[in-house]
Design a protein around this motif. Structure first.
Motif, PDB file in Angstrom:
ATOM      1  N   ALA A 124      13.428   1.719  23.008  1.00  0.00           N
ATOM      2  CA  ALA A 124      13.193   0.977  22.056  1.00  0.00           C
ATOM      3  C   ALA A 124      13.227   2.303  20.859  1.00  0.00           C
ATOM      4  O   ALA A 124      13.534   1.986  19.545  1.00  0.00           O
ATOM      5  N   ASP A 125      12.486   3.187  20.955  1.00  0.00           N
ATOM      6  CA  ASP A 125      12.478   4.307  19.963  1.00  0.00           C
ATOM      7  C   ASP A 125      13.569   4.921  19.679  1.00  0.00           C
ATOM      8  O   ASP A 125      13.613   5.838  18.832  1.00  0.00           O
ATOM      9  N   GLY A 126      14.612   4.817  20.832  1.00  0.00           N
ATOM     10  CA  GLY A 126      16.023   5.429  20.392  1.00  0.00           C
ATOM     11  C   GLY A 126      16.126   6.963  21.078  1.00  0.00           C
ATOM     12  O   GLY A 126      17.364   7.588  20.961  1.00  0.00           O
ATOM     13  N   ALA A 127      15.532   6.917  22.209  1.00  0.00           N
ATOM     14  CA  ALA A 127      15.651   8.281  23.031  1.00  0.00           C
ATOM     15  C   ALA A 127      17.021   8.448  23.524  1.00  0.00           C
ATOM     16  O   ALA A 127      17.430   7.222  23.958  1.00  0.00           O
ATOM     17  N   ASP A 128      17.387   9.564  23.646  1.00  0.00           N
ATOM     18  CA  ASP A 128      18.800   9.866  23.970  1.00  0.00           C
ATOM     19  C   ASP A 128      18.909   9.641  25.662  1.00  0.00           C
ATOM     20  O   ASP A 128      19.756   9.336  26.350  1.00  0.00           O
ATOM     21  N   ALA A 129      17.816  10.195  26.118  1.00  0.00           N
ATOM     22  CA  ALA A 129      17.498  10.225  27.711  1.00  0.00           C
ATOM     23  C   ALA A 129      16.198  10.211  28.047  1.00  0.00           C
ATOM     24  O   ALA A 129      15.190  10.091  27.256  1.00  0.00           O
ATOM     25  N   LEU A 130      15.940   9.917  29.364  1.00  0.00           N
ATOM     26  CA  LEU A 130      14.690   9.598  30.247  1.00  0.00           C
ATOM     27  C   LEU A 130      14.489  10.537  31.077  1.00  0.00           C
ATOM     28  O   LEU A 130      15.486  10.789  32.133  1.00  0.00           O
ATOM     29  N   GLU A 131      13.441  11.201  30.985  1.00  0.00           N
ATOM     30  CA  GLU A 131      13.059  12.016  32.186  1.00  0.00           C
ATOM     31  C   GLU A 131      11.945  11.418  32.869  1.00  0.00           C
ATOM     32  O   GLU A 131      11.198  10.777  32.755  1.00  0.00           O
ATOM     33  N   CYS A 132      12.407  11.559  34.322  1.00  0.00           N
ATOM     34  CA  CYS A 132      11.266  11.277  35.307  1.00  0.00           C
ATOM     35  C   CYS A 132      11.204  12.011  36.554  1.00  0.00           C
ATOM     36  O   CYS A 132      12.087  12.855  36.949  1.00  0.00           O
ATOM     37  N   ASP A 133       9.958  12.034  37.111  1.00  0.00           N
ATOM     38  CA  ASP A 133       9.827  12.754  38.411  1.00  0.00           C
ATOM     39  C   ASP A 133       9.758  11.824  39.444  1.00  0.00           C
ATOM     40  O   ASP A 133       9.384  10.654  39.432  1.00  0.00           O
ATOM     41  N   VAL A 134      10.727  12.102  40.532  1.00  0.00           N
ATOM     42  CA  VAL A 134      10.631  11.362  41.779  1.00  0.00           C
ATOM     43  C   VAL A 134      10.032  11.977  42.978  1.00  0.00           C
ATOM     44  O   VAL A 134      10.317  13.142  43.267  1.00  0.00           O
ATOM     45  N   ARG A 135       9.245  11.142  43.804  1.00  0.00           N
ATOM     46  CA  ARG A 135       8.789  11.471  45.038  1.00  0.00           C
ATOM     47  C   ARG A 135       9.117  10.765  45.917  1.00  0.00           C
ATOM     48  O   ARG A 135       9.380   9.396  45.620  1.00  0.00           O
ATOM     49  N   LEU A 136       9.086  10.755  47.378  1.00  0.00           N
ATOM     50  CA  LEU A 136       9.403   9.939  48.408  1.00  0.00           C
ATOM     51  C   LEU A 136       8.406   9.793  48.957  1.00  0.00           C
ATOM     52  O   LEU A 136       7.286  10.200  49.386  1.00  0.00           O
ATOM     53  N   THR A 137       8.147   8.221  49.179  1.00  0.00           N
ATOM     54  CA  THR A 137       7.110   7.482  49.902  1.00  0.00           C
ATOM     55  C   THR A 137       7.251   7.623  51.604  1.00  0.00           C
ATOM     56  O   THR A 137       8.003   7.868  51.721  1.00  0.00           O
ATOM     57  N   ALA A 138       6.190   7.232  51.939  1.00  0.00           N
ATOM     58  CA  ALA A 138       6.318   7.199  53.739  1.00  0.00           C
ATOM     59  C   ALA A 138       7.213   6.478  54.250  1.00  0.00           C
ATOM     60  O   ALA A 138       7.619   7.014  55.324  1.00  0.00           O
ATOM     61  N   ASP A 139       7.829   5.407  53.504  1.00  0.00           N
ATOM     62  CA  ASP A 139       8.684   4.225  54.133  1.00  0.00           C
ATOM     63  C   ASP A 139       9.898   4.731  53.340  1.00  0.00           C
ATOM     64  O   ASP A 139      10.781   3.707  53.446  1.00  0.00           O
ATOM     65  N   GLY A 140      10.162   5.754  52.538  1.00  0.00           N
ATOM     66  CA  GLY A 140      11.535   6.153  52.137  1.00  0.00           C
ATOM     67  C   GLY A 140      11.952   5.630  50.753  1.00  0.00           C
ATOM     68  O   GLY A 140      13.083   5.768  50.741  1.00  0.00           O
ATOM     69  N   HIS A 141      10.921   5.385  50.037  1.00  0.00           N
ATOM     70  CA  HIS A 141      11.330   4.689  48.663  1.00  0.00           C
ATOM     71  C   HIS A 141      11.326   5.973  47.672  1.00  0.00           C
ATOM     72  O   HIS A 141      10.069   6.576  47.634  1.00  0.00           O
ATOM     73  N   LEU A 142      11.957   6.240  46.747  1.00  0.00           N
ATOM     74  CA  LEU A 142      11.835   7.050  45.608  1.00  0.00           C
ATOM     75  C   LEU A 142      11.204   6.307  44.481  1.00  0.00           C
ATOM     76  O   LEU A 142      11.651   5.244  44.149  1.00  0.00           O
ATOM     77  N   VAL A 143       9.956   6.978  44.148  1.00  0.00           N
ATOM     78  CA  VAL A 143       9.020   6.271  43.166  1.00  0.00           C
ATOM     79  C   VAL A 143       8.867   7.555  41.912  1.00  0.00           C
ATOM     80  O   VAL A 143       8.899   8.504  42.379  1.00  0.00           O
ATOM     81  N   CYS A 144       8.717   6.947  40.700  1.00  0.00           N
ATOM     82  CA  CYS A 144       8.466   7.956  39.730  1.00  0.00           C
ATOM     83  C   CYS A 144       7.063   8.240  39.477  1.00  0.00           C
ATOM     84  O   CYS A 144       6.344   7.391  38.994  1.00  0.00           O
ATOM     85  N   VAL A 145       6.584   9.186  39.967  1.00  0.00           N
ATOM     86  CA  VAL A 145       5.249   9.720  40.111  1.00  0.00           C
ATOM     87  C   VAL A 145       5.053  11.362  39.849  1.00  0.00           C
ATOM     88  O   VAL A 145       5.969  11.952  40.831  1.00  0.00           O
TER      89      VAL A 145
END
Length: 270
Positions: A35-56
């Motif tokens: 909504a603020d107009g950012a050109d891009a979004l930065e995120c960190d990803v980690r893998l959970t014990a059951d294989g999902h990528l989460v943004c933490v």
């Protein structure tokens, strides 16, 4: 004096979303950044014990949730049960802030973030930083590319066509990505510049430099050396007006910030 044309070419990247205004890595933070107009979004990803990528960001969830434990040791259902919102601002508040719909501040999967970007109605790029303990070596990159493939983002025709880039402090991680998906841009993040890279070179597999703002403050000539070597510079984390002005004056290609709205305003972009 920085020209308006140069300022217009600087990409403003929302670091963990609009993380000054909303809890980092939550749907609320990324919706605010869009909504603020950012050109891009930065995120960190980690893998959970059951294989999902989460943004933490952190290895453990203790700082940004009401739970405890390492992300890699928890399953997605465990993380979904946690509150990732009320920590924000609680140091200064007499009561926990209300972020409204709990789904806006629950754990965010990368898949859900990709859906948000796809539904945004405009081009919003993603800068995805891989984070992983040794036990997941290679698996994070493999799962990441599989997920990007499901959204049609894993094999752009050229790097210039890509709306996704992968970032890491690990040259090995970037090498894995470059080998498997050669047209996805890769960013080598740096807290300091090693002697062998001071001339502007980057490790094999890295195409873009990601120096910290501390590096840029202390060694502004490094940006020119990167440019002479044919590399772009994406600087993190740039929040102060003086640092924004410095980066703009040096001609960096991207500013990664917790304050996308303020940085866009300073660069003269509505």
């Amino acid at each position: 004096m920085v020209t308006q044309a140069r300022q217009n070419h600087i990409q403003v990247v929302a670091h963990r979303g609009a993380s000054e205004d909303a809890p980092e890595h939550t749907l609320a933070a990324y919706m605010k950044a869009i909504a603020d107009g950012a050109d891009a979004l930065e995120c960190d990803v980690r893998l959970t014990a059951d294989g999902h990528l989460v943004c933490v960001h952190d290895r453990r969830v203790n700082r940004t949730s009401n739970g405890r434990g390492a992300v890699s040791a928890l399953e997605l259902a465990d993380l979904t049960a946690l509150d990732f919102g009320t920590w924000k601002g609680r140091e200064d508040a007499t009561e926990s802030p209300d972020w409204g719909d709990p789904s806006l501040t629950s754990v965010l999967t990368l898949e859900r973030l990709l859906e948000l970007v796809a539904d945004s109605g405009r081009r919003v790029e993603l800068a995805i930083e891989t984070k992983h303990p040794t036990r997941w070596a290679g698996q994070v990159e493999e799962r990441l590319l599989q997920l990007l493939g499901r959204f049609g983002l894993a094999a752009p025709a050229t790097a210039e066509d890509s709306s996704v880039r992968v970032m890491s402090f690990s040259a090995r991680s970037l090498h894995r990505v470059a080998a498997a998906a050669p047209t996805i841009p890769t960013v080598y993040l740096m807290q300091f510049v090693s002697p062998r890279l001071r001339d502007g070179r980057l490790p094999a597999g890295a195409r873009i430099a990601g120096p910290s703002i501390r590096i840029v403050r202390n060694h502004p000539a490094y940006i020119e050396r990167l440019h002479r070597a044919g590399h772009r510079a994406h600087v993190w984390t740039v929040n102060e007006p003086a640092d924004v002005e410095l980066c703009a004056g040096l001609g960096v290609e991207a500013i990664i910030t917790n304050r996308p709205r303020q940085v866009l305003s300073q660069l003269g972009r509505p």
